[in-house]
Design a protein around this motif. Structure first.
Motif, short mmCIF file in Angstrom:
data_model
loop_
_atom_site.label_atom_id
_atom_site.label_comp_id
_atom_site.label_asym_id
_atom_site.label_seq_id
_atom_site.Cartn_x
_atom_site.Cartn_y
_atom_site.Cartn_z
N ASN A 123 0.86 -1.37 -0.11
CA ASN A 123 -0.10 -0.10 -0.06
C ASN A 123 0.73 1.29 -0.01
OD1 ASN A 123 -0.61 1.76 2.81
ND2 ASN A 123 -2.59 1.71 1.27
N LEU A 125 0.63 4.30 1.46
CA LEU A 125 0.98 4.73 2.67
C LEU A 125 2.31 4.12 3.34
CD1 LEU A 125 -0.34 6.84 5.10
CD2 LEU A 125 -1.12 4.53 6.06
N LYS A 126 1.94 2.64 3.53
CA LYS A 126 3.14 1.87 3.81
C LYS A 126 4.38 2.16 3.25
CE LYS A 126 1.43 0.30 7.36
NZ LYS A 126 1.94 0.11 8.79
N PRO A 146 -4.74 5.21 1.97
CA PRO A 146 -4.28 4.54 3.21
C PRO A 146 -4.59 3.02 3.20
CG PRO A 146 -5.46 6.32 3.80
CD PRO A 146 -5.54 6.37 2.48
N CYS A 147 -5.36 2.90 2.01
CA CYS A 147 -5.74 1.22 1.87
C CYS A 147 -5.53 0.69 0.57
CB CYS A 147 -7.30 1.25 2.20
SG CYS A 147 -8.10 2.37 1.27
N SER A 148 -5.48 1.32 -0.72
CA SER A 148 -5.40 0.79 -1.86
C SER A 148 -4.06 0.35 -2.14
CB SER A 148 -5.99 1.42 -3.10
OG SER A 148 -5.34 2.90 -3.12
N MET A 149 -3.88 -0.57 -3.03
CA MET A 149 -2.37 -1.42 -3.30
C MET A 149 -1.93 -0.95 -4.71
SD MET A 149 -2.91 -4.71 -1.01
CE MET A 149 -3.13 -4.52 0.73
#
Ligand SMILES: Cc1cc2nc3c(=O)[nH]c(=O)nc-3n(C[C@H](O)[C@H](O)[C@H](O)COP(=O)(O)OP(=O)(O)OC[C@H]3O[C@@H](n4cnc5c(N)ncnc54)[C@H](O)[C@@H]3O)c2cc1C
Ligand code: SF4
Lengths: 500, 404
Positions: A123, A125-126, A146-149
């Motif tokens: 993702n 954000l990560k 914050p969620c999609s990849m």
């Protein structure tokens, strides 16, 4: 306790490839990997359940699964974060749900040639948390940041909130490794390069692998663009007494020509009414306010500081009142979180009803925005009156072109839907509403989707009309690359490719 | 399923369907990246989103508690998902709405137990706790008559207005901690006593779904507190703090008259008021682990930092409490008992993050976190200590384990 939906033989082969830990046959595993946040005919959930879920970690495992699928005629549906809004990751024919979340490694950070190579299950954000200490970032920044990849960003050909400055997903991938529908593994980039930004050797193949919604294979690795972390971030919100002035002002701001411009957004009075009504984070604004325009800039201080002064001048001279630092900084900072609050749904009587968020996301030219806006709201109003389970949450138009933000816009109308009330009749009503909206889009020379894709019911019927002869090419490509129709079958009407 | 079990499931769905739908209809999954379990298993079955969606599927008649019970084991009840959820962030104040994933997990576990679906290790754990009145803390002999052995030689009395409640893990295993706390309180001039007969707080049983069992412990402990005239309870473990401030009020309603204090709040106050001075330098490079139940569930993150900054000589490398929403030791919510390998992996990840700061000490304020964190710290040469042990040392007090 539940019996498997696949044969023991298929299960054994999958376990042979992935180990027991990588093959899930239980009901909750399968039921939870069907839906996406888009409104979903919840009463028909059971029609979309995959037969088995696999959690691969390596390219080789993915290739073996796809080969097995070809041998056995089993559908394969890739799924990354499952946040796609066109149901791309929702299986239409059961089969193998290929969940890439365990493919989340960062393979290489190259600070010299400025790329980062990752697996598709990471993702943004990560990823950016890891990149930050190096002073660089991967600038794909959707509201689903914050969620999609990465895999899903490529699968949908995503659109980024700061795309005017840094480009959208397809502008930010130098090359990628793809497991083709036959199980062959190739690398597509610019020519044969892994970290090149432009080449002219051969056909330009790479764009084909954006936005195919998993119908042309599985991305197993991607080499992405790195940009310097911006030294300066500037946001300004202007208010207007009427939509037309705001629309003209939007045009002036977007055409300013500043390379640091990351986006210009035009909110209409329905959107403001909705925020005034129900968004507790809404910062109180005067009653005369009927439209708001937000502008954002990113870059080096030496660029952003003087450009911001000019932008302030253009905003004011074109009729905008600056709304102050609180809303400008606060609302921009909250851009990833202000979404889809079910509690904000209201019936016509004013009663709160838990609603799901649906957004149309057409691409339209600047010149037609005022007319489309009126027609779309009229359609929504009709359905709200007639069926009582919908709510109009307003519209915005957001600069769409990467690096060239002046000519066209991502245009959204957000509609609340009380999903708990859906039955076959209501679902059909909803699809009709979507269809009417789509017809307006096409009539004004737009495209059904600027960012999410157009593979769900209510959109997909219009894809042949929108694409014309290009749809025939699409079918030929599909059949050539996926002779057995195993990759996400049924999506984008591509079964037609096999009719003869 | 028996009719009774069916009725229970129907009631459960009735109770939770609308909150579950609040998530189902959003499904943005912002919660996933902060979830400690998801971070290591990357299995969506264990996501807060699935915990809510399952209830919608149960309503549709597609899933039953038997199908999903095992998935709900995979939660430390840390509360991170609730904080990260836009529905909490954006509708929390005005609508008083908060996504309540922890309550959903507890309720589903309770439904499972009531429907006769039990997890083997939890079952054993709760049975042993009922049998011995205290948790069967691993590797040490646990028995009710030993529950106050940790206090040997400290001259502590029983009873009084203020009672120190010592968690099972601290009382039987990490005795340095309660001894340090007792000495700090003595030095700070806080009058306190122990219970006549301290049973397990009952929190773990409630977390594992054994609500009736949990109540039995609560009834005993509250009777003991009343019997000795206690009105203020000091907890040194965040889990007890949650049990006494969230579960007990539910059990006793308006009749629950106790003030519950967590030790870090009290000690910060003692330091602030000049009643406790930290003089002995501790020359270490340290970072702080925000215990989930303090930070994420109770919003207590200032007092521990205030204390750490008051310790002379300490090179304190802080990571802010919001970043730490995604940190966890993995020890909570019974996970370490039913899935120790996942707890270990979560602790490994926590220590990786500490190691990136070049520290030699990780300070926690939750005794349950300290065992798995310490194990993960060993390979990285990072020591794990409790904040109160450090405070005692810096106050010039002896920090020793009980020797009996
Ligand atoms: C709150 C919210 C805000 C959003 N904001 C935006 C926004 O600003 N901009 C935007 O563009 N979108 C936005 N979206 C939509 C969504 O986040 C994007 O479409 C995103 O790109 C989907 O990524 P995903 O990882 O969830 O993919 P998924 O939904 O899992 O998959 C999307 C498609 O890609 C395919 N796919 C997944 N992985 C692979 C792979 N490895 N190889 C090949 N195909 C694959 C799937 O089969 C599917 O067809 C938003 C969604 C939500 C819920
Ligand atoms: S728990 Fe909150 S953040 Fe997570 S999916 Fe549900 S609504 Fe979204």
């Amino acid at each position: 306790m539940t019996t498997m939906a696949i044969s023991d033989a298929l299960y054994d082969e999958l376990v042979g490839i992935l180990g027991e830990d990588g093959v899930l046959t239980g009901k909750p595993a399968r039921w939870n990997r069907t839906r996406t946040p888009a409104p979903f005919p919840v009463h028909r959930w059971k029609e979309y359940v995959p037969d088995v879920v696999v959690l691969p970690r390596t390219t080789e495992q993915v290739a073996e699964i796809v080969r097995l699928a070809n041998r056995t005629g089993t559908p394969v549906v890739p799924r990354a974060a499952g946040t796609g809004l066109t149901d791309g990751a929702t299986p239409l024919r059961g089969g193998i749900l290929l969940d890439v979340k365990r493919m989340n490694e960062i393979r290489e950070i190259d600070l010299v040639d400025r790329t980062v190579t990752v697996q598709p299950g990471i993702n943004m954000l990560k990823l950016n948390e890891v990149l930050q200490p190096h002073g660089v970032m991967f600038p794909d920044n959707p509201a689903s940041y914050p969620c999609s990849m990465v895999g899903g960003r490529i699968g949908t050909s995503g659109w980024s909130l700061i795309g005017a400055r840094y480009g959208h997903t397809r502008d930010l991938v130098c090359s990628m490794e793809v497991v083709l529908p036959t199980g062959d593994v190739i690398r597509v980039g610019e020519g044969g390069g892994r970290k090149l930004r432009k080449a002219s050797t051969g056909y330009t193949i790479k764009p084909l692998f954006f936005g195919h919604e998993g119908t042309l294979g599985v991305v197993t690795e991607a080499t992405l663009e790195l940009v310097p972390r911006p030294q300066a971030e500037f946001a300004a919100f202007f208010g207007y007494r009427d939509y037309d002035t705001a629309w003209r002002s939007t045009g002036a701001l977007a055409k300013s020509g500043f390379a640091t411009l990351a986006g210009v957004v035009l909110f209409d009075e329905w959107k403001l009414a909705y925020l005034r009504r129900d968004d507790e984070a809404y910062i109180e604004q005067p009653d005369w306010l009927k439209s708001v325009v937000a502008v954002a800039m990113y870059g080096n201080k030496a660029e952003v500081v003087p450009a911001a002064r000019e932008i302030m001048r253009i905003g004011r001279e074109s009729g905008g009142s600056y709304l102050g630092d609180e809303i400008s900084q606060g609302d921009w900072a909250a851009r990833h979180d202000r979404y889809a609050i079910p509690l904000h749904g209201r019936l016509r009587t004013g009663e709160v009803a838990p609603m799901s968020w649906h957004c149309e996301d057409a691409a339209l030219n600047y010149s037609v925005l005022p007319r489309v806006r009126e027609e779309w709201h009229a359609i929504a109003d009709h359905y709200i009156r007639r069926y009582g389970i919908f709510d109009d949450w307003g519209m915005f138009a957001y600069t769409n072109g990467a690096y060239k933000p002046w000519g066209d816009y991502l245009v959204e109308i957000d509609i609340g839907i009380w999903e708990q009330k859906l039955d076959d009749e209501m679902w059909e009503a909803w699809l009709n509403c979507k269809r009417e909206i789509t017809e307006v889009t096409l009539r004004y020379g737009g495209s059904i989707s600027a960012c999410h894709g157009a593979s769900r019911a209510g959109d997909v019927e219009y894809v042949p009309q929108e694409l014309g002869g290009a749809f025939d090419v699409m079918k030929k490509i599909k059949r050539a690359l996926d002779p057995n129709n195993v990759m996400n079958p049924g999506k984008y009407l591509l079964d037609q490719a096999y009719e003869d | 399923m028996t009719t009774e079990a069916e009725d229970q499931q129907r009631e459960f769905v009735e109770r939770w369907r609308d909150p579950a739908y609040g998530c189902f209809s959003s499904g943005h999954k912002f919660c996933r990246n902060v979830c400690p379990v998801m971070q290591v298993t990357q299995n969506e079955n264990h996501s807060p989103t699935a915990f809510h969606a399952n209830i919608v599927a149960m309503e549709q008649g597609a899933l039953t508690v038997a199908d999903v019970a095992e998935d709900y084991v995979h939660c430390t009840q840390c509360g991170a998902c609730e904080l990260r959820c836009p529905n909490t962030l954006m509708a929390g104040d005005f609508y008083r709405a908060r996504t309540r994933t922890v309550d959903v997990v507890k309720a589903m576990r309770a439904l499972a137990v009531d429907s006769g679906i039990e997890q083997p290790n939890w079952k054993r754990w709760v049975e042993a706790t009922v049998d011995r009145k205290n948790e069967p803390v691993l590797d040490v002999p646990v028995a009710q008559e030993n529950v106050a052995n940790w206090a040997d030689g400290l001259g502590l009395g029983v009873g009084g207005e203020t009672v120190l409640f010592v968690d099972c893990e601290a009382a039987f295993y990490r005795t340095t901690l309660p001894r340090a706390v007792a000495r700090i309180l003595q030095k700070g001039g806080v009058d306190f006593g122990l219970m006549r007969e301290q049973w397990c707080c009952g929190g773990p049983a409630a977390e594992m779904g054994y609500v009736a069992r949990s109540r039995e412990f609560a009834v005993h402990n509250v009777a003991d507190w009343r019997g000795i005239g206690a009105s203020r309870i000091i907890t040194l473990d965040p889990h007890d703090y949650i049990t006494f401030t969230e579960d007990y009020p539910k059990y006793f309603g308006v009749d629950y008259e106790f003030e519950i204090v967590h030790i870090t709040e009290l000690v910060a106050e003692l330091i602030r008021d000049g009643k406790l001075s930290l003089m002995v330098p501790i020359e270490r490079v340290a970072t702080y682990h925000d215990p989930c139940r303090l930070n994420k569930r109770k919003g207590i993150h200032k007092s521990p930092r205030e204390i750490l900054r008051a310790i002379p000589g300490l090179d304190f490398r802080d990571v802010d409490h919001v970043t730490q929403w995604s940190y966890c030791s993995g020890a909570g919510g019974g996970l370490s008992i039913e899935r120790p390998e996942i707890t270990a992996a979560i602790s490994q990840q926590r220590l990786d993050r500490a190691a990136a700061l070049d520290v030699d000490l990780l300070v926690s304020a939750c005794v349950w976190s300290e065992r798995p964190l310490a194990a993960a710290g060993e390979t990285r040469d990072i020591e794990v200590r409790d904040l109160m042990e450090l405070v005692a040392e810096s106050a010039g007090l002896e920090v020793t384990a009980v020797t009996t």
